[in-house]
Design a protein around this motif. Sequence first.
Motif, PDB file in Angstrom:
ATOM      1  N   ALA A 107      89.469  42.358 -22.804  1.00 16.68           N
ATOM      2  CA  ALA A 107      90.892  42.132 -23.078  1.00 16.68           C
ATOM      3  C   ALA A 107      91.584  43.458 -23.381  1.00 16.68           C
ATOM      4  O   ALA A 107      92.646  43.755 -22.827  1.00 16.68           O
ATOM      5  N   TYR A 108      90.977  44.261 -24.246  1.00 15.79           N
ATOM      6  CA  TYR A 108      91.587  45.549 -24.590  1.00 15.79           C
ATOM      7  C   TYR A 108      91.538  46.520 -23.412  1.00 15.79           C
ATOM      8  O   TYR A 108      92.461  47.324 -23.241  1.00 15.79           O
TER       9      TYR A 108
ATOM     10  N   LEU B  98      97.049  48.019 -18.247  1.00 15.38           N
ATOM     11  CA  LEU B  98      98.451  47.628 -18.049  1.00 15.38           C
ATOM     12  C   LEU B  98      99.403  48.632 -18.690  1.00 15.38           C
ATOM     13  O   LEU B  98     100.430  48.974 -18.114  1.00 15.38           O
ATOM     14  N   LYS B  99      99.046  49.101 -19.883  1.00 18.98           N
ATOM     15  CA  LYS B  99      99.871  50.088 -20.576  1.00 18.98           C
ATOM     16  C   LYS B  99      99.931  51.386 -19.780  1.00 18.98           C
ATOM     17  O   LYS B  99     100.999  51.974 -19.606  1.00 18.98           O
TER      18      LYS B  99
ATOM     19  N   LYS C  45      94.048  34.851 -15.381  1.00 22.01           N
ATOM     20  CA  LYS C  45      94.088  35.438 -14.030  1.00 22.01           C
ATOM     21  C   LYS C  45      92.944  36.425 -13.819  1.00 22.01           C
ATOM     22  O   LYS C  45      92.311  36.441 -12.766  1.00 22.01           O
ATOM     23  N   GLU C  46      92.678  37.243 -14.832  1.00 20.43           N
ATOM     24  CA  GLU C  46      91.646  38.286 -14.727  1.00 20.43           C
ATOM     25  C   GLU C  46      90.271  37.810 -15.200  1.00 20.43           C
ATOM     26  O   GLU C  46      89.331  38.599 -15.240  1.00 20.43           O
ATOM     27  N   LYS C  47      90.182  36.526 -15.590  1.00 19.69           N
ATOM     28  CA  LYS C  47      88.918  35.945 -16.069  1.00 19.69           C
ATOM     29  C   LYS C  47      88.340  36.719 -17.263  1.00 19.69           C
ATOM     30  O   LYS C  47      87.147  36.992 -17.337  1.00 19.69           O
ATOM     31  N   ILE C  48      89.215  37.071 -18.192  1.00 20.88           N
ATOM     32  CA  ILE C  48      88.823  37.799 -19.400  1.00 20.88           C
ATOM     33  C   ILE C  48      88.126  36.833 -20.350  1.00 20.88           C
ATOM     34  O   ILE C  48      88.666  35.778 -20.674  1.00 20.88           O
ATOM     35  N   THR C  49      86.933  37.215 -20.820  1.00 29.32           N
ATOM     36  CA  THR C  49      86.184  36.350 -21.728  1.00 29.32           C
ATOM     37  C   THR C  49      85.679  37.095 -22.963  1.00 29.32           C
ATOM     38  O   THR C  49      84.937  36.521 -23.761  1.00 29.32           O
ATOM     39  N   SER C  50      86.064  38.349 -23.122  1.00 27.24           N
ATOM     40  CA  SER C  50      85.638  39.104 -24.298  1.00 27.24           C
ATOM     41  C   SER C  50      86.780  39.993 -24.787  1.00 27.24           C
ATOM     42  O   SER C  50      87.670  40.357 -24.009  1.00 27.24           O
ATOM     43  N   LYS C  51      86.732  40.335 -26.081  1.00 28.78           N
ATOM     44  CA  LYS C  51      87.759  41.232 -26.630  1.00 28.78           C
ATOM     45  C   LYS C  51      87.687  42.595 -25.964  1.00 28.78           C
ATOM     46  O   LYS C  51      88.731  43.207 -25.722  1.00 28.78           O
ATOM     47  N   LYS C  52      86.499  43.054 -25.648  1.00 27.90           N
ATOM     48  CA  LYS C  52      86.341  44.358 -25.004  1.00 27.90           C
ATOM     49  C   LYS C  52      87.068  44.383 -23.664  1.00 27.90           C
ATOM     50  O   LYS C  52      87.821  45.321 -23.378  1.00 27.90           O
TER      51      LYS C  52
END
Length: 99
Positions: free
Chosen positions: A79-80, A86-87, A70-77
């Motif tokens: 993602a975190y 979210l947290k 959904k957020e088009k995340i493509t890297s660990k950076k």
Amino acid sequence: MEENILDDYVALLASKGFRLNDGDLHFIDFGRHYTDATESQVKIALEVTLIQQLSFDGSYFIALLESFVKEKITSKKRAYALLNRLKSSREKKHSCTVG
């Protein structure tokens, strides 16, 4: 190259003594197709799941994968950064103010 990212990561895990069982591997494949995620997104979701949960947790993995797609995340950076956002959002919902 994209096709081997997940296989290479699973092989790396196995070489370090962490083996996913056939059910886990089938579920990971299901999640990839269910969310239409890229190999990179699946690898990142799997890695984050194992780090955060200390084992494979299918529901956590799918939730991450859905968020990453959904957020088009493509890297660990990224993602975190999303996980931290979210947290933080969850903590704000559960805090109360007195005044």
